[in-house]
Design an enzyme around this catalytic site. Sequence first.
Site, PDB file in Angstrom:
ATOM      1  N   SER B 204       0.842  -1.207   0.000  1.00 43.69           N
ATOM      2  CA  SER B 204       0.000   0.000   0.000  1.00 43.69           C
ATOM      3  C   SER B 204       0.869   1.246   0.000  1.00 43.69           C
ATOM      4  CB  SER B 204      -0.929  -0.014   1.212  1.00 43.69           C
ATOM      5  OG  SER B 204      -0.185   0.190   2.389  1.00 43.69           O
ATOM      6  N   ARG B 208       0.285   3.543  -3.209  1.00 46.27           N
ATOM      7  CA  ARG B 208      -0.371   4.834  -2.959  1.00 46.27           C
ATOM      8  C   ARG B 208       0.377   5.940  -3.678  1.00 46.27           C
ATOM      9  NH1 ARG B 208       0.073   4.723   1.948  1.00 46.27           N
ATOM     10  NH2 ARG B 208      -1.959   3.857   2.440  1.00 46.27           N
ATOM     11  N   ASN B 212      -1.003   7.791  -7.153  1.00 50.74           N
ATOM     12  CA  ASN B 212      -1.278   9.228  -7.169  1.00 50.74           C
ATOM     13  C   ASN B 212      -0.476   9.934  -8.241  1.00 50.74           C
ATOM     14  OD1 ASN B 212      -3.084  10.530  -5.000  1.00 50.74           O
ATOM     15  ND2 ASN B 212      -2.131   8.785  -3.975  1.00 50.74           N
TER      16      ASN B 212
END
Lengths: 164, 267
Positions: B204, B208, B212
């Site tokens: 994660s 992440r 993004n």
Amino acid sequence: MNINLTLLGQTIGMIVFVWLTMRYIWPPVMNAIEKRRQEIADGIAAGEKGQRELADARHGSDAIMQEARQKAVQVVDLAHKRSSELVGEAKHVAVAEGERLVSAARTEISNEQTRARDGLRREVAALAVSGAARLLGREVDAKTHAALLDELAAELEKQAPKHG
Amino acid sequence: MAEAGLTSGEYIVHHLQNLTVCKANGEWVWNQCEGNFYAMNVDSMFFALFLGLVFLTLFGRVAKRATTGVPGKLQTLVEIVVGFVDQSVRETFHGKSNVIAPLALTLFCWVFLMNLMDLIPVDWLPWAAHHVGIEHLRVVPTTDVNVTFAMSISVFILTIFYSIKIKGIGGFTKELTLTPFNHWAAIPFNLILEGVSLIAKPISLSLRLFGNMYAGELIFLLLALMGLYQVPLQLMWAGFHILIITLQAFIFMMLTIVYLSMAYETH
């Protein structure tokens, strides 16, 4: 989107960068920050201490001023007292001196008076003798007529206070 | 804008292609390395290392001349960043470690700089590269999954290292097998649960950041297809993106600190 050797390269790069940061960047910068923080804290403490000391000094100076003012008032009072004392003393002396002078003058005057009266009396006596001589046509011998002359003088003396 | 002769799809695919080098059939070849593990994304590596060196040079110069007196402007900036990272570490991490704060600082600044490359208009550097004969160039290293995974896996290994160092192998094994249900019969269940949560952390963490930045770059690329109308839109998205860049760098750093402090904590 392929996993390849970049993964390994990036990992090695990261380890090297973190190690360099740990070794050469973090300690000196943190040290500088901590030291400056300490210096600022010390400076603030010193400033506060200085202010407190200033307040204390002001307090002390106020007390000293008060005392000085009181002393000055005392000194002025004393001076006033002393000066009035001096003036009184001087007046006393002056009055005494004046009285002394007046009495001396008086004595002098009375002396002069006596002397003048004596002189006058002598002259009147001489005049009387010479007048009598002229009347008698001869010289009156002072010795022989001394008694007479003395009598005359005594007469004049008796009358003198009336004219004196 | 897109090079002449490319459709929109081709343009986007072209821009999302790394400059890759690998050895195929005994020869060094460029951009023909699909599925080959022994390949290198030269552009990601180059920009990542370059930006890391920018960070090191900038901070190193300040660190070398750090004065305890009145600081210069650069030193003030560096001290603000260092102080911010230090405060974040102190608030979250209560153990004693010389590694975590410098690690957090490096990650924050490095990720921030790599994200920042996204604000350079998407065609400038690829266009320049095209004219010196480089066909593919991706300038934002954090849009390369290799880069983000490399960082998150390093953090993951560090987490496990500290877990074992603080709790011992026994303690770490107990944590994996006897929580949340402290019973011998629940060991397989616990192991699955804890194993998933353990593995989920690095995945994660990296996805992440990658997601993004990749999405942000994709929007820049889509906007770049709009001709002259793109100018105000690009500016607006760049404005939003500044927030994302900083936030993602901060989140990456913060989660690193959190994971490491979890490794330090004994239940």
